[in-house]
Structure formats: C-alpha cells, structure tokens
Design a protein around this motif. Sequence first.
Motif, mmCIF file in Angstrom:
data_model
loop_
_atom_site.group_PDB
_atom_site.id
_atom_site.type_symbol
_atom_site.label_atom_id
_atom_site.label_comp_id
_atom_site.label_asym_id
_atom_site.label_seq_id
_atom_site.Cartn_x
_atom_site.Cartn_y
_atom_site.Cartn_z
ATOM 1 N N GLU A 123 -153.097 -2.442 -95.454
ATOM 2 C CA GLU A 123 -152.948 -3.564 -96.380
ATOM 3 C C GLU A 123 -154.200 -3.742 -97.233
ATOM 4 N N GLN A 124 -155.369 -3.504 -96.660
ATOM 5 C CA GLN A 124 -156.603 -3.558 -97.439
ATOM 6 C C GLN A 124 -156.578 -2.541 -98.571
ATOM 7 N N GLU A 125 -156.134 -1.326 -98.258
ATOM 8 C CA GLU A 125 -156.075 -0.270 -99.281
ATOM 9 C C GLU A 125 -155.092 -0.642 -100.385
ATOM 10 N N VAL A 126 -153.929 -1.148 -99.994
ATOM 11 C CA VAL A 126 -152.927 -1.549 -100.988
ATOM 12 C C VAL A 126 -153.448 -2.721 -101.816
ATOM 13 N N ALA A 127 -154.105 -3.670 -101.168
ATOM 14 C CA ALA A 127 -154.639 -4.843 -101.875
ATOM 15 C C ALA A 127 -155.680 -4.439 -102.915
ATOM 16 N N LEU A 128 -156.539 -3.490 -102.579
ATOM 17 C CA LEU A 128 -157.531 -3.006 -103.536
ATOM 18 C C LEU A 128 -156.869 -2.409 -104.774
ATOM 19 N N LEU A 129 -155.804 -1.663 -104.548
ATOM 20 C CA LEU A 129 -155.092 -1.043 -105.665
ATOM 21 C C LEU A 129 -154.340 -2.084 -106.485
ATOM 22 N N LEU A 130 -153.861 -3.138 -105.835
ATOM 23 C CA LEU A 130 -153.235 -4.239 -106.572
ATOM 24 C C LEU A 130 -154.251 -4.894 -107.511
ATOM 25 N N HIS A 179 -145.857 -3.408 -97.457
ATOM 26 C CA HIS A 179 -147.253 -3.851 -97.345
ATOM 27 C C HIS A 179 -147.561 -4.968 -98.344
ATOM 28 N N ILE A 180 -147.012 -4.871 -99.551
ATOM 29 C CA ILE A 180 -147.239 -5.921 -100.550
ATOM 30 C C ILE A 180 -146.637 -7.239 -100.068
ATOM 31 N N SER A 181 -145.453 -7.173 -99.457
ATOM 32 C CA SER A 181 -144.826 -8.378 -98.915
ATOM 33 C C SER A 181 -145.711 -9.013 -97.839
ATOM 34 N N GLY A 182 -146.289 -8.151 -96.970
ATOM 35 C CA GLY A 182 -147.185 -8.660 -95.942
ATOM 36 C C GLY A 182 -148.436 -9.296 -96.527
ATOM 37 N N ILE A 183 -148.959 -8.684 -97.578
ATOM 38 C CA ILE A 183 -150.154 -9.220 -98.246
ATOM 39 C C ILE A 183 -149.847 -10.586 -98.849
ATOM 40 N N PHE A 184 -148.705 -10.689 -99.536
ATOM 41 C CA PHE A 184 -148.328 -11.958 -100.166
ATOM 42 C C PHE A 184 -148.111 -13.050 -99.120
ATOM 43 N N ASN A 185 -147.495 -12.699 -97.993
ATOM 44 C CA ASN A 185 -147.269 -13.688 -96.933
ATOM 45 C C ASN A 185 -148.589 -14.205 -96.366
ATOM 46 N N LYS A 186 -149.555 -13.310 -96.175
ATOM 47 C CA LYS A 186 -150.834 -13.705 -95.594
ATOM 48 C C LYS A 186 -151.701 -14.493 -96.565
ATOM 49 N N THR A 187 -151.496 -14.264 -97.863
ATOM 50 C CA THR A 187 -152.296 -14.993 -98.860
ATOM 51 C C THR A 187 -151.542 -16.173 -99.461
ATOM 52 N N LEU A 188 -150.292 -16.382 -99.009
ATOM 53 C CA LEU A 188 -149.465 -17.504 -99.464
ATOM 54 C C LEU A 188 -149.262 -17.487 -100.981
ATOM 55 N N VAL A 189 -148.949 -16.294 -101.517
ATOM 56 C CA VAL A 189 -148.649 -16.172 -102.943
ATOM 57 C C VAL A 189 -147.295 -15.501 -103.097
ATOM 58 N N SER A 221 -163.156 -5.146 -96.500
ATOM 59 C CA SER A 221 -162.918 -5.918 -95.278
ATOM 60 C C SER A 221 -163.892 -7.074 -95.091
ATOM 61 N N THR A 222 -165.105 -6.956 -95.668
ATOM 62 C CA THR A 222 -166.115 -7.972 -95.385
ATOM 63 C C THR A 222 -166.410 -8.909 -96.544
ATOM 64 N N GLU A 223 -166.106 -8.493 -97.764
ATOM 65 C CA GLU A 223 -166.469 -9.299 -98.922
ATOM 66 C C GLU A 223 -165.271 -9.774 -99.735
ATOM 67 N N ILE A 224 -164.340 -8.875 -100.003
ATOM 68 C CA ILE A 224 -163.227 -9.244 -100.876
ATOM 69 C C ILE A 224 -162.156 -10.021 -100.122
ATOM 70 N N PHE A 225 -161.848 -9.602 -98.874
ATOM 71 C CA PHE A 225 -160.767 -10.235 -98.117
ATOM 72 C C PHE A 225 -161.257 -10.820 -96.790
ATOM 73 N N PRO A 226 -162.304 -11.603 -96.773
ATOM 74 C CA PRO A 226 -162.835 -12.088 -95.486
ATOM 75 C C PRO A 226 -161.938 -13.089 -94.787
ATOM 76 N N LYS A 227 -161.065 -13.800 -95.517
ATOM 77 C CA LYS A 227 -160.265 -14.883 -94.934
ATOM 78 C C LYS A 227 -158.899 -14.429 -94.451
ATOM 79 N N PHE A 228 -158.545 -13.172 -94.759
ATOM 80 C CA PHE A 228 -157.178 -12.722 -94.476
ATOM 81 C C PHE A 228 -157.198 -11.594 -93.448
ATOM 82 N N LEU A 229 -156.275 -11.652 -92.510
ATOM 83 C CA LEU A 229 -156.204 -10.650 -91.451
ATOM 84 C C LEU A 229 -155.365 -9.462 -91.902
ATOM 85 N N PHE A 230 -155.856 -8.766 -92.935
ATOM 86 C CA PHE A 230 -155.145 -7.596 -93.440
ATOM 87 C C PHE A 230 -155.337 -6.417 -92.483
#
Length: 334
Positions: free
Chosen positions: A280-287, A310-320, A267-276
């Motif tokens: 979503e943080q847990e799924v993102a780590l596994l991705l 959750h992956i769809s939400g992650i992609f939308n928030k990171t614009l990928v 939450s503080t280092e890997i994804f500081p710019k995204f409101l996961f």
Amino acid sequence: LFKSKKNFEKTLDISKKCYGFLNSKMACENCVSTRAIHNGKPIVKIEYANQNVYLITAVPIEQEGSRYAIELFKDITNDGVIDVEGKEVGEIRQLIERKNNMIVRDAFTRIFNENYINSQLPHDIYKAQEENRKLALFLISIRNLKVINNLFGLRVGDGIIKKYSKVIKNYSRNPEDWTARCGGTEFIIVLYDVDTKQAYRICKRIYDKLYKIELDSKQRSTKIEFDIGFHILDGKTMTADDFLLAAGRNIYQNADDPAGKKTVMASTEIFPKFLFTEREQEVALLLLEGKSNSEIAQSLFIGLSTVKKHISGIFNKTLVKSRSEFIVKIKEQK
C-alpha cells in the motif's frame, strides 16, 4: 542480412525484416545469423512457414573488415527430418518449437540461456538505438552458490537456482522483454522503456523477493548472498559485453540508493499516521505522482484488480473517497 564491426562484438541487423519470410513480426528467439556472427561458424535451425519445413543455415562471411551472415533456406518438408504427415499446423509448430527451444532455453530453469543472450542482446541494443527507446539490463548474481554447493550439496544449490529463476522470469512484462540464465550463477532481465526511477523500483521489488528466499531450516545459519545491478541505454550504443559489465558495476544498495531512501521516507515521513502495508505504501507513492491504475500495475508488476484493491484499502484507511481527496489529505498532514 546481418553485419558486424571488425571486432565482431557489435552485431547490426541491416535488413530489419529477415524474419518476414517466416511470417513473424519479431526477430526469432533462435536467431542463427547473430549466433553465426558471434561464434564465427555456420549455425543451423529448423522452421515452419507457408506449409513447408525449412532447414535454415546461417553462414558467416568476411568482406572488407566486416563480418556478414548469409541465411540459406532449404525445403525439407518431404525429407523425413520432421514427420509432418497427418499433423495439424499447430502440432508441427509445437514440434519444431520444442527442438529449437533445446538450443536457446536453459534445460534446468526453462528461461533463456547464453545462446539466446549472444543472439538477442546485440539485436536489442541496435533496435533500441534505432527506435530511440530506453533499454534496461538487470544483472542478478548469486555470490556464494559455490560455497552452498560445497557445504550442502548440489541439490540445495539447484533448489536456489530454481527459486531465483521463478522470481526473475515474472519480470518479463511484454513480448519484447526477456530473462535468461548465464554463467551458472547469474541471471539477466532485459526490459524496454524503463527509466532510472523505474529501474530502482524494479531492483527493490526483486531484492525484496529474493531476500525472502532461504535455505532449509537445517542450513539457515548460512545466508544466500546476491547482488543486483542494472544499466540503462538511452540513445547510446555499446557492445553486449560492455552492457553486461556496466550493469555489474552499478550495484543496487537496498538501504542507500534513491529507491531505498524513498521507501523509508514513505513509512516514516509521508504516511506516519496510517497503518499501510508495504505494498500500500508503494501504491500510495505512485498515487501521489499522479500515476494511473494501469501505470501503477506496470510499475509494480501486479494486475489492475490488485491495484484497485490496494487503492480501496488506502482510501479506507485515510477516510477519503477519491485520489484528489487523498493527495490533499497527505499534503495537509505534512
């Protein structure tokens, strides 16, 4: 059929196929042989196979310093013990299953009880060793249930037990996995093929869910206190009692263990710019670890459709639009 060491704590299944007679591919939930060895006395049960009802008696015997169990089968189809006349096979099996469940199921929570632990855990320890598989045991203990019962009554304490058991039984993923209640204030979860990294994640998920369980508003000044511990057998063996003790000594610390540190880092280092969200943080780590959708679902105990959401939400928030783009973007922003 079954054999144990002289100390009677380690039970070994030396036949592997004793349940084949009952047309089953797995050990019986209510294994009378291991219970007979553990208790040192004959144990009986009723089973249905090959269109007949059998009374099965497991008798412990001792020879040359080892204890064995002999199973005796008696056909009682026509003895009136179980009324099978006019009933379909499914009805007969359900009737017998209900009777057998009374022995191995906790009447209050409907998960397994100490009888089942005593029979199944030694079998799983041996099986994991023989098949060279990891076996994880999680022990959850409610530390202050007695205090809560004394302050607010047994009804409040029983409500906590039910809520905890509802959470815990959801972690039985596969037919080989199981959950049980023991000692009144303790629960165990036994899972195959779980490594240390996965075990920490499971501990965190259990911790987060149990932490949210609170007393009613009138009693919220008192918090429910609990511990979660785990131990993993990996190519080694030990007695069931030692397995439980090892899990009880390895207590999960939410803020200080590797899983906790990893979540804080997420939450503080890997994804500081995204409101996961937390999930979503847990799924993102596994991705980032390269896990497939099915592996993510298994690790987090959620469905594939939920993973995709959750992956769809992650992609939308990171614009990928893909995993590879997501990984590149996260690496670039570090």
